[in-house]
Design a protein around this motif. Sequence first.
Motif, short mmCIF file in Angstrom:
data_model
loop_
_atom_site.label_atom_id
_atom_site.label_comp_id
_atom_site.label_asym_id
_atom_site.label_seq_id
_atom_site.Cartn_x
_atom_site.Cartn_y
_atom_site.Cartn_z
N GLU A 45 0.83 -1.21 0.00
CA GLU A 45 0.00 0.00 0.00
C GLU A 45 0.86 1.25 0.00
N ASP A 46 1.99 1.18 0.68
CA ASP A 46 2.89 2.34 0.76
C ASP A 46 3.37 2.76 -0.63
N MET A 47 3.75 1.77 -1.45
CA MET A 47 4.24 2.09 -2.78
C MET A 47 3.10 2.54 -3.70
N VAL A 48 1.95 1.89 -3.58
CA VAL A 48 0.79 2.31 -4.38
C VAL A 48 0.42 3.75 -4.08
N SER A 49 0.56 4.15 -2.82
CA SER A 49 0.22 5.52 -2.43
C SER A 49 1.16 6.54 -3.03
N LYS A 50 2.34 6.09 -3.49
CA LYS A 50 3.32 7.01 -4.09
C LYS A 50 3.02 7.30 -5.56
N VAL A 51 2.08 6.56 -6.16
CA VAL A 51 1.79 6.74 -7.60
C VAL A 51 1.32 8.16 -7.91
N PRO A 52 0.33 8.73 -7.18
CA PRO A 52 -0.11 10.10 -7.51
C PRO A 52 1.00 11.15 -7.42
N PRO A 53 1.82 11.18 -6.34
CA PRO A 53 2.89 12.18 -6.32
C PRO A 53 3.95 11.96 -7.41
N ILE A 54 4.18 10.71 -7.78
CA ILE A 54 5.11 10.46 -8.88
C ILE A 54 4.58 11.06 -10.18
N LEU A 55 3.28 10.86 -10.45
CA LEU A 55 2.68 11.46 -11.65
C LEU A 55 2.78 12.97 -11.61
N GLU A 56 2.55 13.56 -10.45
CA GLU A 56 2.67 15.00 -10.28
C GLU A 56 4.08 15.46 -10.58
N LEU A 57 5.04 14.70 -10.10
CA LEU A 57 6.45 15.02 -10.35
C LEU A 57 6.78 14.94 -11.84
N MET A 58 6.24 13.94 -12.52
CA MET A 58 6.54 13.74 -13.94
C MET A 58 6.08 14.92 -14.79
N LEU A 59 5.00 15.58 -14.38
CA LEU A 59 4.51 16.73 -15.13
C LEU A 59 5.38 17.95 -14.94
N LYS A 60 6.16 17.96 -13.86
CA LYS A 60 7.00 19.12 -13.55
C LYS A 60 8.42 18.97 -14.05
N GLU A 61 8.86 17.72 -14.21
CA GLU A 61 10.25 17.47 -14.57
C GLU A 61 10.36 17.06 -16.03
N SER A 62 11.40 17.55 -16.71
CA SER A 62 11.60 17.21 -18.12
C SER A 62 12.88 16.42 -18.35
N GLY A 63 13.67 16.23 -17.32
CA GLY A 63 14.92 15.49 -17.48
C GLY A 63 14.68 14.03 -17.79
N THR A 64 15.40 13.52 -18.80
CA THR A 64 15.19 12.15 -19.24
C THR A 64 15.49 11.14 -18.15
N SER A 65 16.58 11.35 -17.41
CA SER A 65 16.99 10.36 -16.42
C SER A 65 15.97 10.22 -15.30
N ILE A 66 15.47 11.34 -14.78
CA ILE A 66 14.49 11.24 -13.69
C ILE A 66 13.15 10.73 -14.19
N LEU A 67 12.76 11.11 -15.43
CA LEU A 67 11.52 10.59 -16.00
C LEU A 67 11.60 9.07 -16.17
N GLU A 68 12.75 8.60 -16.58
CA GLU A 68 12.92 7.17 -16.78
C GLU A 68 12.75 6.42 -15.46
N GLU A 69 13.30 7.01 -14.37
CA GLU A 69 13.15 6.37 -13.06
C GLU A 69 11.68 6.38 -12.61
N CYS A 70 10.99 7.48 -12.93
CA CYS A 70 9.56 7.57 -12.58
C CYS A 70 8.75 6.50 -13.33
N TYR A 71 9.00 6.37 -14.61
CA TYR A 71 8.28 5.36 -15.40
C TYR A 71 8.63 3.95 -14.93
#
Length: 574
Positions: A45-71
């Motif tokens: 549940e802890d990791m599932v709860s991180k999905v929304p903030p990760i999506l929020e982060l992805m919209l703010k960040e454009s760097g390929t390396s961090i986006l790849e880690e998010c995906y």
Amino acid sequence: MVIFISGLGKGINSGNSSENRDAYLQLSVTVLAAFCRVPEIASSEDMVSKVPPILELMLKESGTSILEECYEFLYLVTNATGDGVTTLYESGGMKVLAFQMSTFADGSRLMELAIRLLQLMLSKLSLEIITNDYLSELSTIVTVVAREFAVLHNALKFESLHLLTAVLSSNYSALLHEALRVMPDSKWSMYMRVGVVAILQNRVAPAEKLQALILAESIVSIKGEEWLIGKIDLPDIQDSIPSDRCLLLVLESSRVEIAVLLNELAYLKYEASKNTSSTAESFFSKQRNVAIAFSLVEKIIRLISNIAESEGGLIDDNTFMKVMNGLNETIGVVLEYLQDAKEHERKKGNDLLASVRLVGSYLAETPHACKEKVRELLQHMLSIEGEDEPSPFYSVFFLLPMLCQTTMEIEGCKDLVSSGMYKAVAECLIKLIGPGRVTVEDDGCIFLACDTILNLLLKKEQVRFPMDESTSIHLLKALAYWTEDSNDPTIIMMASCICALLFDSTSEEALVNNTYFDSNSVNSLSRLFARSLASWGQGAPYGKKEDMDLLEIVTAGYSRWAHRFPHIKEAVER
């Protein structure tokens, strides 16, 4: 997960410099993704709860390396638990994917992860729901993945194929088809053609070729049969593809699939162990697949017919002959399947009905093709029923264009009469025009049935065609019903013409003495002839030339039997 919270700038280190924040972000997402390589952690549940903030982060960040880690994190969580998929979807994952995928490099790790996320959502959620919620986003994603399908030459090409096939061949894809149909940029459909050609012309697994055919059938449904031909004008596709390559490959691949699948279906029906769940499941799966190949061949028949009618230069004579030869071979295979069914005395089945439909489509354009084989199988084909049909209807319906043309000649009439299947044509017409009529897309088939009956009646002396009383009476009642509320002169004249020829072998007295005929029927027929003969002798044309030809038949018939039908004579002379 203090590092992750701090990295988002929401924890105790929110005052850190920009450089430290970026480092925290990179490190926190990397650590999360690393933890999630353990399925038990990824599904928590802890990791599932991180999905929304990760999506929020992805919209703010454009760097390929961090986006790849998010995906990577999103993929690991959603692959580990269905809750992750649901959370990703409900948190706007489709919007993020549609927004970002067009910016990813072809074949990149980001593109691969994005496609896998889409596959997971499609496997866990109903496409109907996704289409209703995110139609625009789904359309955008299809155009992006179409390019990947065309330009890549690795495993991701097949992943793209599977995704596109799943989305576009679903029972819930109608809205998506319409959205793609009205798109001003049609490059996506060219990319699809490039991808389909690449799959069909190379040595790949048969299952992948079948997927390509399923996709091709969906694209033709969206763009029309012309999608199969034409020049490909894409700046990033270097290899030249002949304009007829896709058409020829789809036809040949469909022919092979039909031959293999019909052979396997025949084995399952007539030789394999009966009443086992695995046999039934295999049968229905092959039945669905052969329906796709049938549909493609039928669309190719329609394309070739349109090209022949327009006398255009869309394909050259050499290609035209290759297509015709391919169609002849394909129809020959289907006729053999129907021959097998006849020998095993099988008349019921959607596979058999689909076979008759394909044969009918081809014979509508070339009515004298496979002449001897068609004559041998005509009675059997006209008696075939779908699984849910109480009696043959659609088998006759599908063969009407051919029957209408062949009965213009004496030989064709003799074939239909000698088999006794003229009754099937009459019954089909009754179902099309009588009370409780069957609704069909094209009313033109009604006139094909009328013309077939008319051809038989006009040649009844040469072919010795005595229509039995029961069929004649039910047909007369249906024709009267059809015209009762119609003001269409062609309908009125056609019905009158058939009735006039039927009246040659009966009388009003004989009709009213029949249990199934009454005075109401006589009154309806009297009104019909009063209307059709109203212009007789007035010197004014009753409508089209065809209607005038029919009027001549009606007036000639009336002069022969009017004395036997006093009520009709009274109505006409009133």
